[in-house]
Scaffold this motif. Structure first.
Motif, PDB file in Angstrom:
ATOM      1  N   ILE A 226      60.515 120.416  -2.653  1.00  0.00           N
ATOM      2  CA  ILE A 226      60.020 120.499  -1.280  1.00  0.00           C
ATOM      3  C   ILE A 226      60.664 121.682  -0.566  1.00  0.00           C
ATOM      4  N   THR A 227      61.947 121.892  -0.789  1.00  0.00           N
ATOM      5  CA  THR A 227      62.634 123.022  -0.154  1.00  0.00           C
ATOM      6  C   THR A 227      62.002 124.343  -0.588  1.00  0.00           C
ATOM      7  N   ARG A 228      61.734 124.485  -1.877  1.00  0.00           N
ATOM      8  CA  ARG A 228      61.088 125.711  -2.362  1.00  0.00           C
ATOM      9  C   ARG A 228      59.696 125.882  -1.749  1.00  0.00           C
ATOM     10  N   THR A 229      58.983 124.777  -1.617  1.00  0.00           N
ATOM     11  CA  THR A 229      57.644 124.817  -1.018  1.00  0.00           C
ATOM     12  C   THR A 229      57.715 125.271   0.437  1.00  0.00           C
ATOM     13  N   VAL A 230      58.655 124.719   1.176  1.00  0.00           N
ATOM     14  CA  VAL A 230      58.830 125.118   2.582  1.00  0.00           C
ATOM     15  C   VAL A 230      59.123 126.608   2.672  1.00  0.00           C
ATOM     16  N   GLU A 231      59.998 127.088   1.797  1.00  0.00           N
ATOM     17  CA  GLU A 231      60.353 128.510   1.827  1.00  0.00           C
ATOM     18  C   GLU A 231      59.137 129.388   1.539  1.00  0.00           C
ATOM     19  N   ARG A 232      58.298 128.979   0.579  1.00  0.00           N
ATOM     20  CA  ARG A 232      57.093 129.761   0.266  1.00  0.00           C
ATOM     21  C   ARG A 232      56.077 129.713   1.403  1.00  0.00           C
ATOM     22  N   LEU A 233      55.900 128.529   1.993  1.00  0.00           N
ATOM     23  CA  LEU A 233      54.950 128.399   3.097  1.00  0.00           C
ATOM     24  C   LEU A 233      55.401 129.161   4.340  1.00  0.00           C
ATOM     25  N   SER A 234      56.711 129.331   4.477  1.00  0.00           N
ATOM     26  CA  SER A 234      57.220 129.997   5.685  1.00  0.00           C
ATOM     27  C   SER A 234      56.846 131.479   5.726  1.00  0.00           C
TER      28      SER A 234
ATOM     29  N   VAL B  42      53.748 130.789   7.617  1.00  0.00           N
ATOM     30  CA  VAL B  42      54.038 130.006   8.830  1.00  0.00           C
ATOM     31  C   VAL B  42      55.527 130.160   9.138  1.00  0.00           C
ATOM     32  N   PRO B  43      55.906 131.278   9.754  1.00  0.00           N
ATOM     33  CA  PRO B  43      57.323 131.482  10.070  1.00  0.00           C
ATOM     34  C   PRO B  43      57.850 130.339  10.937  1.00  0.00           C
ATOM     35  N   GLY B  44      59.067 129.958  10.667  1.00  0.00           N
ATOM     36  CA  GLY B  44      59.685 128.920  11.478  1.00  0.00           C
ATOM     37  C   GLY B  44      59.785 127.570  10.800  1.00  0.00           C
ATOM     38  N   LEU B  45      59.146 127.383   9.629  1.00  0.00           N
ATOM     39  CA  LEU B  45      59.218 126.084   8.962  1.00  0.00           C
ATOM     40  C   LEU B  45      60.607 125.778   8.402  1.00  0.00           C
ATOM     41  N   VAL B  46      61.331 126.816   8.023  1.00  0.00           N
ATOM     42  CA  VAL B  46      62.629 126.599   7.381  1.00  0.00           C
ATOM     43  C   VAL B  46      63.619 125.926   8.330  1.00  0.00           C
ATOM     44  N   THR B  47      63.583 126.284   9.604  1.00  0.00           N
ATOM     45  CA  THR B  47      64.560 125.740  10.563  1.00  0.00           C
ATOM     46  C   THR B  47      64.461 124.223  10.686  1.00  0.00           C
ATOM     47  N   PRO B  48      63.291 123.644  10.969  1.00  0.00           N
ATOM     48  CA  PRO B  48      63.251 122.181  11.063  1.00  0.00           C
ATOM     49  C   PRO B  48      63.497 121.486   9.727  1.00  0.00           C
ATOM     50  N   TRP B  49      63.075 122.122   8.616  1.00  0.00           N
ATOM     51  CA  TRP B  49      63.344 121.522   7.313  1.00  0.00           C
ATOM     52  C   TRP B  49      64.835 121.534   7.001  1.00  0.00           C
ATOM     53  N   SER B  50      65.526 122.607   7.336  1.00  0.00           N
ATOM     54  CA  SER B  50      66.968 122.684   7.078  1.00  0.00           C
ATOM     55  C   SER B  50      67.708 121.578   7.828  1.00  0.00           C
ATOM     56  N   LEU B  51      67.288 121.314   9.049  1.00  0.00           N
ATOM     57  CA  LEU B  51      67.884 120.229   9.842  1.00  0.00           C
ATOM     58  C   LEU B  51      67.626 118.879   9.174  1.00  0.00           C
ATOM     59  N   THR B  52      66.414 118.689   8.694  1.00  0.00           N
ATOM     60  CA  THR B  52      66.041 117.431   8.037  1.00  0.00           C
ATOM     61  C   THR B  52      66.790 117.269   6.719  1.00  0.00           C
ATOM     62  N   ARG B  53      66.846 118.334   5.933  1.00  0.00           N
ATOM     63  CA  ARG B  53      67.525 118.250   4.637  1.00  0.00           C
ATOM     64  C   ARG B  53      69.026 118.015   4.816  1.00  0.00           C
ATOM     65  N   ALA B  54      69.621 118.629   5.817  1.00  0.00           N
ATOM     66  CA  ALA B  54      71.044 118.409   6.062  1.00  0.00           C
ATOM     67  C   ALA B  54      71.318 116.931   6.347  1.00  0.00           C
TER      68      ALA B  54
ATOM     69  N   LEU C  19      59.128 103.751   5.553  1.00  0.00           N
ATOM     70  CA  LEU C  19      58.474 105.026   5.272  1.00  0.00           C
ATOM     71  C   LEU C  19      58.470 105.864   6.542  1.00  0.00           C
ATOM     72  N   PHE C  20      58.946 107.082   6.427  1.00  0.00           N
ATOM     73  CA  PHE C  20      58.957 108.028   7.549  1.00  0.00           C
ATOM     74  C   PHE C  20      58.186 109.269   7.147  1.00  0.00           C
ATOM     75  N   TYR C  21      57.637 109.952   8.125  1.00  0.00           N
ATOM     76  CA  TYR C  21      57.228 111.318   7.834  1.00  0.00           C
ATOM     77  C   TYR C  21      57.798 112.231   8.883  1.00  0.00           C
ATOM     78  N   TYR C  22      58.107 113.434   8.428  1.00  0.00           N
ATOM     79  CA  TYR C  22      58.658 114.481   9.285  1.00  0.00           C
ATOM     80  C   TYR C  22      57.643 115.609   9.325  1.00  0.00           C
ATOM     81  N   GLU C  23      57.101 115.834  10.503  1.00  0.00           N
ATOM     82  CA  GLU C  23      56.122 116.907  10.684  1.00  0.00           C
ATOM     83  C   GLU C  23      56.867 118.196  11.018  1.00  0.00           C
ATOM     84  N   LEU C  24      56.614 119.231  10.245  1.00  0.00           N
ATOM     85  CA  LEU C  24      57.233 120.535  10.464  1.00  0.00           C
ATOM     86  C   LEU C  24      56.173 121.487  10.995  1.00  0.00           C
ATOM     87  N   ARG C  25      56.513 122.186  12.067  1.00  0.00           N
ATOM     88  CA  ARG C  25      55.595 123.151  12.659  1.00  0.00           C
ATOM     89  C   ARG C  25      56.306 124.488  12.795  1.00  0.00           C
TER      90      ARG C  25
END
Length: 199
Positions: free
Chosen positions: A22-30, A33-45, A141-147
């Protein structure tokens, strides 16, 4: 429309953890869509900080079928322990994420939890058999929406009421009472009858 992707098979074949996939996917999508890494990094931490018995399983990644600049990435995760305390922990990323919207959502979730399960302590699971608590689709079950335009994730929780509650009647009654408590008189009047008509 949305497209849903289950990382389980790729993780098993490649030996790469679902979290890393998922982390690799976020990095590729960013790239688009710039800005996805920041909310994902917070979630992954937050995920990385959890004790092993609460470590979530990453179940699904979903994207909207729209142009990249309008897209949202949703990461669905399941954690095995179904308590109100765990809901609060995952919704706020252990206190890292506090907004008026989340505070209001937690207030309503706490009300619904009390209506469903009574005044149990925040760290106590509902009183149902272990098989239901530990079912493959149990836990929370949770989902985290990243924008791309938001520095933090937008969490939502799904309560597995079919496992945690003893009957449909228990769920319907709790929902009617919730609508009454939040002042939605029309929904309180109609909800029970609508559910019964669909059964």
């Amino acid at each position: 429309m949305k497209a849903y992707f289950l990382p389980e098979t790729v993780a098993a074949i490649t030996g790469i953890s679902k979290l890393d996939l998922i982390t690799r996917t976020v990095e590729r999508l960013s790239v688009d869509v710039p800005g996805l890494v920041t909310p994902w990094s917070l979630t992954r931490a937050f995920f990385d900080s959890l004790p092993s018995h609460l470590t979530p399983s990453l179940e699904i990644a979903a994207v909207d079928c729209v142009p990249s600049h309008k897209n949202r990435l949703k990461i669905y995760v399941r954690t095995p322990v179904a308590t109100l305390g765990n809901i609060k922990r995952f919704m706020t990323l252990d206190g890292r994420l506090r907004t008026p919207t989340i505070d209001k959502a937690l207030e309503q979730i706490a009300t619904l939890w009390r209506l469903l399960f009574g005044d149990i302590l925040d760290d106590v699971e509902p009183d149902v058999c272990e098989d239901r608590l530990r079912h493959l689709t149990g836990g929370l079950l949770f989902y985290y929406e990243l924008r791309g335009d938001s520095a933090h994730p937008h969490p939502k929780v799904y309560l597995p009421v079919r496992h945690l509650c003893r009957s449909d009647a228990q769920i319907v009654q709790a929902m009617v009472e919730l609508y009454q408590e939040i002042g939605n008189v029309e929904a309180a009047k109609r909800y029970g009858s609508i559910v019964r008509e669909t059964l």
